[in-house]
Write a protein that holds these residues in place. Sequence first.
Motif, PDB file in Angstrom:
ATOM      1  N   ALA A 164      -4.901   6.666  -0.436  1.00 49.35           N
ATOM      2  CA  ALA A 164      -4.241   5.364  -0.416  1.00 49.35           C
ATOM      3  C   ALA A 164      -4.394   4.663  -1.754  1.00 49.35           C
ATOM      4  CB  ALA A 164      -4.815   4.496   0.696  1.00 49.35           C
ATOM      5  N   PHE A 165      -3.296   4.138  -2.252  1.00 50.04           N
ATOM      6  CA  PHE A 165      -3.267   3.335  -3.467  1.00 50.04           C
ATOM      7  C   PHE A 165      -2.695   1.974  -3.116  1.00 50.04           C
ATOM      8  CE2 PHE A 165      -2.776   7.659  -5.095  1.00 50.04           C
ATOM      9  CZ  PHE A 165      -3.684   7.676  -6.136  1.00 50.04           C
ATOM     10  N   ARG A 166      -2.998   0.999  -3.944  1.00 48.27           N
ATOM     11  CA  ARG A 166      -2.337  -0.295  -3.846  1.00 48.27           C
ATOM     12  C   ARG A 166      -1.357  -0.371  -5.002  1.00 48.27           C
ATOM     13  NH1 ARG A 166      -5.176  -5.653  -1.835  1.00 48.27           N
ATOM     14  NH2 ARG A 166      -3.275  -6.657  -1.152  1.00 48.27           N
ATOM     15  N   ILE A 167      -0.145  -0.811  -4.731  1.00 50.47           N
ATOM     16  CA  ILE A 167       0.894  -0.838  -5.764  1.00 50.47           C
ATOM     17  C   ILE A 167       0.662  -2.058  -6.641  1.00 50.47           C
ATOM     18  CG2 ILE A 167       3.360  -0.840  -6.217  1.00 50.47           C
ATOM     19  CD1 ILE A 167       3.706   0.389  -3.406  1.00 50.47           C
ATOM     20  N   ASN A 168      -0.150  -1.866  -7.657  1.00 46.92           N
ATOM     21  CA  ASN A 168      -0.411  -2.879  -8.668  1.00 46.92           C
ATOM     22  C   ASN A 168      -0.751  -2.164  -9.972  1.00 46.92           C
ATOM     23  OD1 ASN A 168      -3.080  -2.049  -8.350  1.00 46.92           O
ATOM     24  ND2 ASN A 168      -3.653  -3.816  -7.127  1.00 46.92           N
ATOM     25  N   GLU A 169      -1.236  -2.887 -10.952  1.00 42.28           N
ATOM     26  CA  GLU A 169      -1.480  -2.291 -12.263  1.00 42.28           C
ATOM     27  C   GLU A 169      -2.559  -1.214 -12.223  1.00 42.28           C
ATOM     28  OE1 GLU A 169      -1.452  -5.596 -11.665  1.00 42.28           O
ATOM     29  OE2 GLU A 169       0.438  -6.128 -12.629  1.00 42.28           O
ATOM     30  N   THR A 170      -3.578  -1.393 -11.388  1.00 41.90           N
ATOM     31  CA  THR A 170      -4.691  -0.446 -11.360  1.00 41.90           C
ATOM     32  C   THR A 170      -4.601   0.583 -10.257  1.00 41.90           C
ATOM     33  OG1 THR A 170      -6.002  -1.900  -9.941  1.00 41.90           O
ATOM     34  CG2 THR A 170      -6.241  -2.187 -12.324  1.00 41.90           C
ATOM     35  N   TYR A 226       0.834  -1.199   0.000  1.00 42.94           N
ATOM     36  CA  TYR A 226       0.000   0.000   0.000  1.00 42.94           C
ATOM     37  C   TYR A 226       0.867   1.247   0.000  1.00 42.94           C
ATOM     38  CZ  TYR A 226      -3.797  -3.153   1.096  1.00 42.94           C
ATOM     39  OH  TYR A 226      -4.707  -4.178   1.043  1.00 42.94           O
ATOM     40  N   MET A 227       0.314   2.294  -0.568  1.00 46.76           N
ATOM     41  CA  MET A 227       1.035   3.565  -0.679  1.00 46.76           C
ATOM     42  C   MET A 227       0.077   4.686  -0.306  1.00 46.76           C
ATOM     43  SD  MET A 227       2.689   4.977  -4.159  1.00 46.76           S
ATOM     44  CE  MET A 227       3.344   6.602  -4.324  1.00 46.76           C
ATOM     45  N   SER A 228       0.442   5.485   0.693  1.00 47.19           N
ATOM     46  CA  SER A 228      -0.331   6.660   1.077  1.00 47.19           C
ATOM     47  C   SER A 228       0.368   7.891   0.529  1.00 47.19           C
ATOM     48  CB  SER A 228      -0.435   6.776   2.598  1.00 47.19           C
ATOM     49  OG  SER A 228      -1.280   5.790   3.099  1.00 47.19           O
ATOM     50  N   VAL A 229      -0.392   8.731  -0.151  1.00 45.71           N
ATOM     51  CA  VAL A 229       0.171   9.912  -0.821  1.00 45.71           C
ATOM     52  C   VAL A 229      -0.404  11.169  -0.185  1.00 45.71           C
ATOM     53  CG1 VAL A 229       0.297  11.159  -3.011  1.00 45.71           C
ATOM     54  CG2 VAL A 229       0.402   8.667  -2.991  1.00 45.71           C
ATOM     55  N   GLU A 230       0.456  12.108   0.152  1.00 46.18           N
ATOM     56  CA  GLU A 230       0.053  13.435   0.614  1.00 46.18           C
ATOM     57  C   GLU A 230       0.385  14.399  -0.519  1.00 46.18           C
ATOM     58  OE1 GLU A 230      -0.642  16.976   1.905  1.00 46.18           O
ATOM     59  OE2 GLU A 230       1.496  16.608   1.838  1.00 46.18           O
ATOM     60  N   PRO A 231      -0.605  14.949  -1.222  1.00 50.13           N
ATOM     61  CA  PRO A 231      -0.341  15.677  -2.456  1.00 50.13           C
ATOM     62  C   PRO A 231       0.329  17.035  -2.293  1.00 50.13           C
ATOM     63  CG  PRO A 231      -2.662  15.797  -1.936  1.00 50.13           C
ATOM     64  CD  PRO A 231      -2.036  14.862  -0.944  1.00 50.13           C
ATOM     65  N   ASP A 232       0.146  17.719  -1.168  1.00 46.25           N
ATOM     66  CA  ASP A 232       0.743  19.047  -1.014  1.00 46.25           C
ATOM     67  C   ASP A 232       2.263  18.980  -0.948  1.00 46.25           C
ATOM     68  OD1 ASP A 232      -1.772  20.204  -1.033  1.00 46.25           O
ATOM     69  OD2 ASP A 232      -1.957  20.119   1.152  1.00 46.25           O
ATOM     70  N   SER A 233       2.799  17.989  -0.248  1.00 47.32           N
ATOM     71  CA  SER A 233       4.249  17.855  -0.135  1.00 47.32           C
ATOM     72  C   SER A 233       4.818  16.953  -1.227  1.00 47.32           C
ATOM     73  CB  SER A 233       4.617  17.276   1.230  1.00 47.32           C
ATOM     74  OG  SER A 233       4.154  15.941   1.330  1.00 47.32           O
ATOM     75  N   GLY A 234       3.977  16.097  -1.795  1.00 43.87           N
ATOM     76  CA  GLY A 234       4.448  15.136  -2.791  1.00 43.87           C
ATOM     77  C   GLY A 234       5.079  13.909  -2.177  1.00 43.87           C
ATOM     78  N   GLU A 235       4.996  13.772  -0.854  1.00 48.12           N
ATOM     79  CA  GLU A 235       5.587  12.620  -0.176  1.00 48.12           C
ATOM     80  C   GLU A 235       4.631  11.436  -0.198  1.00 48.12           C
ATOM     81  OE1 GLU A 235       8.678  13.932   3.151  1.00 48.12           O
ATOM     82  OE2 GLU A 235       6.594  14.326   3.705  1.00 48.12           O
ATOM     83  N   TYR A 236       5.216  10.256  -0.154  1.00 48.88           N
ATOM     84  CA  TYR A 236       4.418   9.037  -0.093  1.00 48.88           C
ATOM     85  C   TYR A 236       5.076   8.067   0.873  1.00 48.88           C
ATOM     86  CZ  TYR A 236       7.946   7.371  -3.395  1.00 48.88           C
ATOM     87  OH  TYR A 236       9.132   7.035  -3.998  1.00 48.88           O
ATOM     88  N   PHE A 237       4.262   7.168   1.414  1.00 47.89           N
ATOM     89  CA  PHE A 237       4.708   6.198   2.397  1.00 47.89           C
ATOM     90  C   PHE A 237       4.186   4.841   1.968  1.00 47.89           C
ATOM     91  CE2 PHE A 237       4.143  10.319   4.260  1.00 47.89           C
ATOM     92  CZ  PHE A 237       5.322  10.513   4.957  1.00 47.89           C
ATOM     93  N   ILE A 238       5.057   3.824   2.007  1.00 50.73           N
ATOM     94  CA  ILE A 238       4.638   2.490   1.571  1.00 50.73           C
ATOM     95  C   ILE A 238       4.828   1.487   2.703  1.00 50.73           C
ATOM     96  CG2 ILE A 238       5.087   2.890  -0.866  1.00 50.73           C
ATOM     97  CD1 ILE A 238       7.692   1.363  -0.567  1.00 50.73           C
ATOM     98  N   ASP A 239       3.927   0.510   2.738  1.00 56.05           N
ATOM     99  CA  ASP A 239       4.017  -0.562   3.713  1.00 56.05           C
ATOM    100  C   ASP A 239       3.123  -1.711   3.251  1.00 56.05           C
ATOM    101  OD1 ASP A 239       5.153  -0.812   6.697  1.00 56.05           O
ATOM    102  OD2 ASP A 239       3.303  -1.977   6.516  1.00 56.05           O
TER     103      ASP A 239
END
Length: 105
Positions: A93-99, A59-72
């Motif tokens: 939150a995104f899942r790191i896969n094709e979609t 999983y990847m959480s993205v904070e758009p104002d800073s452009g930072e992301y966190f994965i776990d």
Amino acid sequence: MTETKPNRTKRRGRIFPEIQWTLEQRAQYEAESEAFYQRCKPIFDKVKAELIETHYNWYMSVEPDSGEYFIDKNLEVASLQCREKHPGKLHYAFRINETGACGRI
């Protein structure tokens, strides 16, 4: 001997009846949600290709104002890392896969 049936109370109405939106409020919420998604999606697309090889289905959480992301591996941990670094800010939150989708339909 007679059997007794348990007396169950029926659910009445919605759990949160105060969240009854008008069509305009609903449309505004959906437009704001889509705009926020469009701010986060380019950050995800930029790093998706390299992360998909090493962190597939994480999983990847993205904070758009800073452009930072966190994965776990865990969605809650990725979200918590983002909230600790950027308290009071929204993240996506995104899942790191094709979609990039986190669940199934």
